[in-house]
Design a protein around this motif. Structure first.
Motif, mmCIF file in Angstrom:
data_model
loop_
_atom_site.group_PDB
_atom_site.id
_atom_site.type_symbol
_atom_site.label_atom_id
_atom_site.label_comp_id
_atom_site.label_asym_id
_atom_site.label_seq_id
_atom_site.Cartn_x
_atom_site.Cartn_y
_atom_site.Cartn_z
ATOM 1 N N LEU A 142 -8.949 -3.006 4.560
ATOM 2 C CA LEU A 142 -8.244 -2.088 3.659
ATOM 3 C C LEU A 142 -8.401 -0.644 4.137
ATOM 4 O O LEU A 142 -7.432 0.117 4.184
ATOM 5 C CB LEU A 142 -8.793 -2.237 2.243
ATOM 6 C CG LEU A 142 -8.479 -3.542 1.504
ATOM 7 C CD1 LEU A 142 -9.281 -3.620 0.217
ATOM 8 C CD2 LEU A 142 -6.987 -3.652 1.202
ATOM 9 N N LEU B 217 -2.727 -9.884 -1.020
ATOM 10 C CA LEU B 217 -2.154 -8.622 -1.485
ATOM 11 C C LEU B 217 -0.701 -8.784 -1.894
ATOM 12 O O LEU B 217 -0.234 -8.136 -2.830
ATOM 13 C CB LEU B 217 -2.290 -7.552 -0.381
ATOM 14 C CG LEU B 217 -3.711 -7.078 -0.084
ATOM 15 C CD1 LEU B 217 -3.702 -6.073 1.054
ATOM 16 C CD2 LEU B 217 -4.359 -6.486 -1.326
ATOM 17 N N LEU C 287 0.819 -1.202 0.000
ATOM 18 C CA LEU C 287 0.000 0.000 0.000
ATOM 19 C C LEU C 287 0.856 1.257 0.000
ATOM 20 O O LEU C 287 0.517 2.251 -0.633
ATOM 21 C CB LEU C 287 -0.935 -0.003 1.213
ATOM 22 C CG LEU C 287 -1.959 -1.135 1.262
ATOM 23 C CD1 LEU C 287 -2.779 -1.044 2.532
ATOM 24 C CD2 LEU C 287 -2.863 -1.096 0.046
#
Length: 443
Positions: free
Chosen positions: A317, A438, A233
Motif C-alpha cells: 500500500l 481492494l 486509490l
C-alpha cells in the motif's frame, strides 16, 4: 599529563582548606576517602593510559590468537612444568616438553604477515525476499613474493562462509563468487572479510580484517497495485467531506446571496429565473492522505507467516502511494515509519520486529488519530486475532469523514469482504490477492 604535574595537583587537593562559616574544619572520614581516591586517580591516570595503549597494541593481539584448546594446552604445560620442577616428576617434565614443542610449532604457523588487497562487492545491497543476493570477493597478492595457500572467512549474519586461497604469485588475482539466500525479511551484516592462519591442531588462530562490514537489506515482498486497485486509490483524491465551503471544486447546492460573497460564484441562470441573487455552495475536499496503521503486536497474529503477510501488505500500500506521489503516513506501536522515499520505507519495515509487549491494535488506532489528524483514508493492517468489537472501537477513533478499512491477515484464508458500521473489513490470505481484495472494497 606528566607525573610531575599530577603530583602537584594531588598536593593541591590535599592542601585545599575546608571552611565552614569562615573557620577551618576537620576533614570528615567520607570526605577524606573521596580526596584520597582523587589523589590515586591523578597519579594512576597517566600510567593506566600508557598501560592500556601498550596492552592494546601488543598483548591483546597475542591473547586473541589463542583458541580455547590452545589455552587449555598452554595452561597444562605451565602446570606440568611446575609439578615436574617441584616434585621431580620426569614424566611431567617430558609431557611439558612435548606440549611446549606443540605450542612452538603452532607459533611457526601463524607468524609472518600477508599482503593482500581484498575487495568485497555486493551487486545489490537491497533485495526482496526470495531474490538471491550475489556478491564477489577479489583478492590480489600485493607482496613482491608468492604467498602460501590460506583461508578467508566471510561472516554472513550468524553464519560464516569459508573461501580457500591457492598459492598466489606476486600481482595475481583470485576471485570467488557467492550467493546469499534470502528466505526471510532481515538486515544481514556481510563481512568483514578476514584472513585466517592456524596450525593443524587449531591451538593458535590468527586473523586479519581486510574490509568493512556491509549491510544487506532483505525487503519484505510487495505486490503491484496497478489497474483497478490503483484506480481505487486514485478515487480517494479530492475526497469530499460533509463540511460546506464557499469555494471548492465539489458542487453541493445553491443558496441566497449574502453580502460579502464572491460574485464569481453567482449562478446567473438561477438568479434570472427566480429574481433573487443565488450563489453556489461547495463541499470541502481534502487532498488524499493515506494513513496505514500496522500492528506489530505478535499476540494478534496466529503465526509468524501472518505477521510477515501484514508487513508485506502495508509495504505494498505504501509503495503504491509513494509511486503516485501521494501523502503517506505509516505508524506502528514502535513508532512512525519513514515515508520520504520507497527505499526509506522498505528499510524501516525490514528492521521491524514483532513483540508481545506492544500495545493493541485499538491503542494504535487511537494514537494514529492523534498523530495523523489530516488523513483522508485509513488502513488498519492487523492479525486474525483482532476481534470485530476491537475493530469497531478502532474505527470509532477515526475522525468523521475519514474513510477507513481494516485488512485482517490470515495466511491461507479465502479473500472476503465485510462491513462493521462504516468500517470495511477485508480478509487477506495471500499477498497476490491484495489487488483483488481492494477491488472488492468498491464492488
Amino acid at each position: 599529563m606528566s607525573l610531575k604535574s599530577s603530583a602537584g595537583k594531588a598536593r593541591a587537593v590535599l592542601a585545599r582548606p575546608f571552611h565552614r562559616n569562615g573557620a577551618p574544619t576537620a576533614l570528615h572520614p567520607t570526605s577524606l576517602w573521596a580526596e584520597a581516591v582523587k589523589v590515586v586517580r591523578l597519579y594512576l591516570a597517566p600510567v593506566w593510559d600508557k598501560f592500556a595503549s601498550w596492552s592494546g597494541r601488543y598483548v591483546r593481539p597475542v591473547v586473541s590468537s589463542v583458541s580455547a584448546l590452545g589455552a587449555v594446552v598452554i595452561g597444562a604445560v605451565v602446570l606440568l612444568w611446575i609439578l615436574g620442577a617441584s616434585f621431580g616428576w620426569q614424566e611431567a617434565k617430558v609431557a611439558a616438553l612435548l606440549g611446549s614443542l606443540l605450542v612452538l610449532i603452532a607459533i611457526a604457523f601463524i607468524v609472518g604477515s600477508s599482503m593482500y588487497a581484498v575487495t568485497l562487492d555486493l551487486a545489490r545491497t537491497r533485495v526482496a525476499v526470495g531474490d538471491n543476493a550475489v556478491g564477489s570477493i577479489a583478492v590480489t597478492n600485493t607482496s613482491p613474493r608468492p604467498v602460501l595457500p590460506a583461508a578467508l572467512e566471510l561472516p554472513v549474519g550468524r553464519a560464516t562462509a569459508l573461501f580457500h586461497l591457492p598459492r598466489m604469485k606476486p600481482g595475481a588475482v583470485h576471485e570467488d563468487l557467492f550467493t546469499i539466500p534470502t528466505t526471510r525479511r532481515a538486515v544481514i551484516t556481510v563481512g568483514p572479510v578476514r584472513s585466517v592462519r592456524a596450525d593443524p591442531l587449531y591451538l593458535l588462530r590468527r586473523q586479519v580484517l581486510w574490509t568493512e562490514p556491509t549491510e544487506l537489506f532483505v525487503h519484505p515482498r510487495t505486490t503491484a497495485l496497478d489497474g483497478p486497485a490503483a484506480g481505487f486509490l486514485k478515487d480517494l483524491e479530492g475526497l469530499p467531506t460533509k463540511e460546506l465551503s464557499n469555494a471548492d471544486i465539489a458542487f453541493h447546492a445553491l443558496r441566497d446571496y449574502v453580502p460579502g460573497d464572491d460574485r464569481r460564484h453567482i449562478h446567473w441562470k438561477t438568479t434570472a429565473r427566480t429574481g433573487k441573487m443565488m450563489v453556489r455552495q461547495f463541499e470541502e475536499t481534502r487532498r488524499a492522505h493515506m494513513a496505514v496503521a500496522l500492528s506489530v503486536n505478535t499476540d494478534e497474529y496466529e503465526r509468524d507467516e501472518d505477521f510477515e503477510l501484514a508487513i508485506s501488505a502495508a509495504a505494498s500500500l505504501g509503495r503504491q502511494a509513494i509511486k503516485e506521489a501521494r501523502e503517506l503516513s505509516v505508524v506502528t506501536q514502535s513508532g512512525p515509519i519513514r515515508c520520504e522515499t520507497g527505499k526509506n520505507m522498505l528499510d524501516d519495515m525490514t528492521r521491524l520486529a514483532g513483540s508481545t509487549r506492544r500495545g493493541t491494535a485499538l491503542q494504535l488506532a487511537r494514537s494514529l488519530a492523534d498523530s495523523v489528524p489530516n488523513a483522508s483514508v485509513v488502513f488498519f493492517v492487523v492479525g486474525s486475532k483482532v476481534t470485530p468489537s476491537q475493530l469497531r472501537s478502532a474505527a470509532a477513533s477515526v475522525p468523521p469523514g475519514v474513510r477507513s478499512f481494516a485488512i485482517r491477515c490470515y495466511s491461507g484464508a479465502q479473500s472476503a469482504r465485510a462491513n462493521i458500521a462504516d468500517l470495511t473489513v477485508l480478509t487477506l490470505g495471500d499477498l497476490g490477492d491484495l489487488a483483488a481484495v481492494l477491488r472488492k472494497a468498491i464492488a
